[in-house]
Design an enzyme around this catalytic site. Structure first.
Site, PDB file in Angstrom:
ATOM      1  N   CYS A  98       0.857  -1.184   0.000  1.00  0.00           N
ATOM      2  CA  CYS A  98       0.000   0.000   0.000  1.00  0.00           C
ATOM      3  C   CYS A  98       0.901   1.244   0.000  1.00  0.00           C
ATOM      4  O   CYS A  98       2.133   1.136   0.091  1.00  0.00           O
ATOM      5  CB  CYS A  98      -0.948  -0.005   1.208  1.00  0.00           C
ATOM      6  SG  CYS A  98      -0.206   0.497   2.782  1.00  0.00           S
TER       7      CYS A  98
ATOM      8  N   CYS B 207      14.453  27.685  18.487  1.00  0.00           N
ATOM      9  CA  CYS B 207      15.433  28.721  18.818  1.00  0.00           C
ATOM     10  C   CYS B 207      16.244  29.132  17.585  1.00  0.00           C
ATOM     11  O   CYS B 207      16.707  30.276  17.482  1.00  0.00           O
ATOM     12  CB  CYS B 207      16.353  28.256  19.941  1.00  0.00           C
ATOM     13  SG  CYS B 207      17.139  26.666  19.647  1.00  0.00           S
TER      14      CYS B 207
END
Length: 548
Positions: free
Chosen positions: A62, A77
């Site tokens: 799949c 940051c």
């Protein structure tokens, strides 16, 4: 993902053809077709590259059987304090758009990050050195949108806060700049005065491919803020805008804000075209590639409609002919992966997290929806009582959202059952408690999961790029098998994922035989050879080749 398009809706069709542009949608349709037991033709294009494959429950892999690289993320940051690449500034600008005009997200804060461990500063001692204007700039840590509204979205005040006051505040974090070049604040009035005395030379070339001067981006910032402000006012009180790369004022805002930040942090500025490519992870579409792939989709569809599923193939379209002078390379479909957490008989995963820090809302949004592609999950704890942790019915379990998993007795070894009734999908989750996750990492999926995909090999000859800081030879989106020869490509989502090509050979472990193609009689494979000499043995079915 609308519930009207449920499993019964999918069962009305003999086959489904995908031509989607993001992984979430591909995952969802993959699951709906598995639940409905309807063949799916998955496809993708990226520049000159393309791929078509067929997915059939119990017969083939799949869409989610193979690991796929996740979209690259950056520490908060870095985005807020120490950007070092243009993409950092572009991500910051997209965050800024949402903070000012869209839905505010605490994870998309743009103000300086005082909690940055690298800064290790004393705010009381250094605040006195921040000479930013309290009147216009107001560097107090308040909501960015709240502050912007208080100024009436004044472009000049916004500019001075973002590109002058916040930068001067960053400069007070001394330790950040001991080994880096410090940023240089911009002042609107100074720039305006300098432009009056010195006219900027217009850049040559197409409009979207021009790199403007600093004042040019200042004007773009001003105009885009004024336009977006008007759009907000037209929508009424409490309205929000959604960033769209194809919305000119939204794109102009991100282009201008990103470039001004690049200039402040001593980076070369980028054209609107380049910013759009990185901001939207865009790979330019090529009409002929799309036409070839559309034709291949139809050919595979005809095989399915004729009841010849066994003759379906995965077909790769390459940029250059391979050693057999072919652009199209068909490969036998692979069987389902026993480790797949979607199409296995009993899907199960192990998730490593901190039960004392992970909230129920994080489990729902970050893990189940974002990571495992569920749309409306229901979760119960396998504790013998069937405790309902999350309900897809609105309002039923919202009171749980802010609570930690440990508040419900979830600990190391606990098992959760998550059901998505729209997708007719059930996933068992084994909880592995840990207190040793890296900073900014909320959880990890253990074992054969997409987060653990091997990093793509880089090609030293293709160092110049425009797509999210990577090569412009990005790949389409229906497989993650790495490849190292001209007739092999690595596929990732063309719109969402950070993309990279893998065209240089690499010696690796593992082996698999090549599959002879029943239509051409030639042997082809999705796996890379260890070196170019492998071409001499192309016609020998018994040759063993290396896997990534």
């Amino acid at each position: 993902m609308n519930p009207d398009y449920n499993v019964e809706f999918f069962r009305k069709f003999m086959l489904v053809m995908n031509a989607l542009d993001n992984r979430a949608a591909r995952n969802h349709v993959n699951r709906m077709c598995l639940a409905a037991d309807i063949p799916l033709i998955e496809s993708g294009t990226a520049g000159y590259l393309g791929q078509v494959t067929v997915i059939k429950k119990g017969m083939t892999e799949c869409y989610e059987c193979q690991p796929k690289p996740t979209q690259k993320t950056f520490p908060g940051c870095t985005i807020r304090n120490t950007p070092s690449e243009p993409i950092h500034c572009i991500v910051w600008a997209k965050y800024l758009f949402n903070q000012l005009f869209g839905e505010e997200d605490a994870d998309q804060e743009v103000s300086p990050d005082t909690a940055d461990p690298e800064a290790a500063w004393n705010p009381e001692e250094t605040a006195a050195r921040a000479t930013a204007s309290e009147k216009d700039g107001d560097i107090k840590r308040v909501s960015t949108k709240e502050w912007a509204r208080s100024t009436g979205y004044d472009p000049v005040k916004l500019f001075n806060k973002l590109f002058k006051d916040d930068i001067m505040y960053l400069l007070t974090m001394d330790k950040l700049w001991k080994k880096r070049k410090a940023p240089a604040p911009l002042d609107w009035q100074q720039l305006e005065n300098s432009v009056c005395s010195q006219q900027e030379t217009p850049a040559a070339g197409l409009k979207d491919q021009k790199v403007l001067g600093v004042w040019g981006y200042c004007q773009m910032f001003q105009q885009s803020v004024e336009t977006l402000r008007s759009q907000l006012q037209e929508k009424g009180e409490g309205a929000e805008l959604v960033w769209d790369k194809d919305d000119p004022p939204a794109m102009d805002f991100v282009t201008a804000a990103a470039n001004l930040r690049m200039h402040i942090f001593s980076m070369n500025m980028k054209s609107r075209f380049d910013v759009k490519s990185m901001a939207g992870n865009i790979i330019p579409a090529i009409a002929t590639t799309n036409a070839v792939i559309a034709g291949l989709i139809v050919l595979e569809g005809l095989k399915i409609l004729s009841g010849e599923l066994e003759s379906c193939r995965t077909i790769f379209l390459n940029k250059c002919p391979n050693l057999r002078k072919k652009l199209l390379v068909p490969c036998v479909l692979d069987p389902p992966s026993s480790n797949c957490y979607v199409c296995a008989s009993k899907p199960e995963v192990t998730v490593k997290l901190n039960v004392h820090k992970t909230t129920v809302l994080c489990l729902q949004d970050r893990i189940l929806k974002e990571r495992f592609g569920m749309v409306a999950p229901d979760v119960q704890i396998e504790d013998g009582k069937g405790t309902i942790l999350i309900s897809s019915e609105e309002g039923e379990t919202e009171a749980n959202n802010s609570k930690f998993l440990s508040d419900f007795g979830i600990r190391n070894g606990s098992r959760l059952q998550s059901d998505d009734f729209l997708q007719d999908y059930t996933l068992l989750i084994n909880v592995l408690h840990t207190e040793e996750l890296e900073r900014d990492v909320e959880f990890e999926v253990v074992g054969e999961a997409p987060d653990k995909a091997p990093p793509p090999q880089s090609n030293q000859e293709e160092v110049n790029s425009i797509t999210n800081g990577n090569k412009d030879s990005a790949q389409p989106s229906t497989s993650s098998k790495a490849a190292a020869d001209d007739d092999d490509i690595m596929i990732v989502d063309s719109e969402e994922e950070e993309v990279a090509s893998s065209s240089s050979a690499a010696a690796t472990a593992g082996s698999k035989r090549k599959h002879p193609d029943s239509e051409t009689g030639e042997t082809s494979t999705k796996r890379p050879r260890t070196d170019q000499s492998g071409a001499a043995a192309d016609n020998d079915d018994d040759d063993i080749i290396a896997l990534d």
